[in-house]
Design a protein around this motif. Sequence first.
Motif, short mmCIF file in Angstrom:
data_model
loop_
_atom_site.label_atom_id
_atom_site.label_comp_id
_atom_site.label_asym_id
_atom_site.label_seq_id
_atom_site.Cartn_x
_atom_site.Cartn_y
_atom_site.Cartn_z
N SER A 32 -2.10 -3.25 -0.72
CA SER A 32 -1.06 -2.46 -1.39
C SER A 32 -0.01 -1.95 -0.43
O SER A 32 1.00 -1.38 -0.85
N ARG A 34 -9.99 2.04 -16.06
CA ARG A 34 -9.50 1.89 -14.68
C ARG A 34 -9.65 0.44 -14.21
O ARG A 34 -8.77 -0.10 -13.53
N ARG A 90 -0.18 0.62 1.74
CA ARG A 90 -0.09 2.07 1.70
C ARG A 90 -0.82 2.65 2.92
O ARG A 90 -1.73 2.03 3.47
N GLU A 140 -7.93 -2.32 0.36
CA GLU A 140 -6.96 -1.85 -0.62
C GLU A 140 -5.65 -1.42 0.04
O GLU A 140 -4.55 -1.74 -0.43
N ALA A 141 -5.78 -0.68 1.15
CA ALA A 141 -4.59 -0.22 1.85
C ALA A 141 -3.76 -1.40 2.37
O ALA A 141 -2.52 -1.39 2.30
N ASP A 163 -9.58 6.71 3.50
CA ASP A 163 -9.06 7.05 2.18
C ASP A 163 -7.63 6.54 2.06
O ASP A 163 -6.78 6.83 2.92
N THR A 206 -4.00 6.60 0.77
CA THR A 206 -3.08 7.62 0.27
C THR A 206 -2.09 6.98 -0.71
O THR A 206 -2.12 5.77 -0.95
N THR A 207 -1.21 7.79 -1.25
CA THR A 207 -0.15 7.27 -2.14
C THR A 207 1.13 6.98 -1.36
O THR A 207 2.12 6.57 -1.95
N VAL A 208 1.08 7.16 -0.03
CA VAL A 208 2.29 7.00 0.80
C VAL A 208 2.49 5.53 1.15
O VAL A 208 1.60 4.90 1.74
N PRO A 209 3.65 4.96 0.81
CA PRO A 209 3.89 3.56 1.17
C PRO A 209 4.14 3.39 2.66
O PRO A 209 4.63 4.31 3.33
#
Length: 243
Positions: free
Chosen positions: A148, A40, A150, A144-145, A204, A206-209
Motif C-alpha cells: 500500500s 472487512r 504507507r 501490507e505497508a 503497525d 499507519t494511514t500516512v502515505p
Amino acid sequence: MRRAERLHALTELLRRRGARGCTAAQIAAEFGVSERTVKRDLDALEASGAPVWSRRGPGGGYGLAAGTSLLPVTLSPAQAVALMAAVSASRDAPYADLAAAGIEKIVDVLDPRTRARALDLAGRVWVDSPSSRASRRVWSALEEAMASQRVVRIRYTSGKGSTTFRDVEPVLLARRGGAWYLVGWCRLRDAMRWFAVERVERADVTTVPCSGHTVDEVGEPPTDSRPVHGSVRVVPDGTTRTA
C-alpha cells in the motif's frame, strides 16, 4: 485460519456460489467469524481488484462477477511441482501465504490428468522449509505497508541490544546473507536504513502515505541478490518468458 487463507477460501466460496451469491451471515457461519470481519474481508478483496458485487434487500448478498475464474493453465506436472517446491521452501519469504494460495488456484485449474500426475510427483519431493524468527503478524504488517506504500511504525532492537521506535517508509524487502531485511527511509534518522526483519518486535501500518523514495536511492543490489522478476523477461508481443 490465517487471513490470507480465509480470503482465498472466501474467493472460492463466492466463485462456487455463482449468481446466487452469499449473505454475510452465511459467510460468517462458514468461516466461524463475525459479520463485521466478513465485511472487512470483502472490502479487502474488492481493494485487491476482485470484482465483488453486492445486492441489498431480500435475496441480496455478495458474489463475484461472472467470468472471474482462472482459465485453464497449461503446465507440465514437473512445472507445477517446481512452483509448489519453490513456495514450500520459502515459507519465510514475503507474501508466502499468498503465494501458497496462488499455487492452489493454479493446481485447481489444471486438467485432471496433469493435476493427478503433479500431486503424485509432489509427494516425492521433500523440502526443509526455513523457519522465520519474525512473527507472522510482523510479516503481515510489513507486507501490507509495502503493497500500500504507507509508513510502518516498528519497534526495533539492534544487534547491540538498543530498542527504538521507528517510522519507516518501506522501499524494499530484501534477502541477504540468509536473512530478510526491511529496507526503507527511516524518519528518525532521516536516511535509508536496513532493518533485520527478525529484530522487528512489532509493526503497525499507519494511514500516512510514503513520500516517494525509490529503489534507486538504495543503490545496486548486492552481488548475490536480484529482483524476483529477474528470471522473467518481456518479449515483443507483451507476454513474459522465463529467462
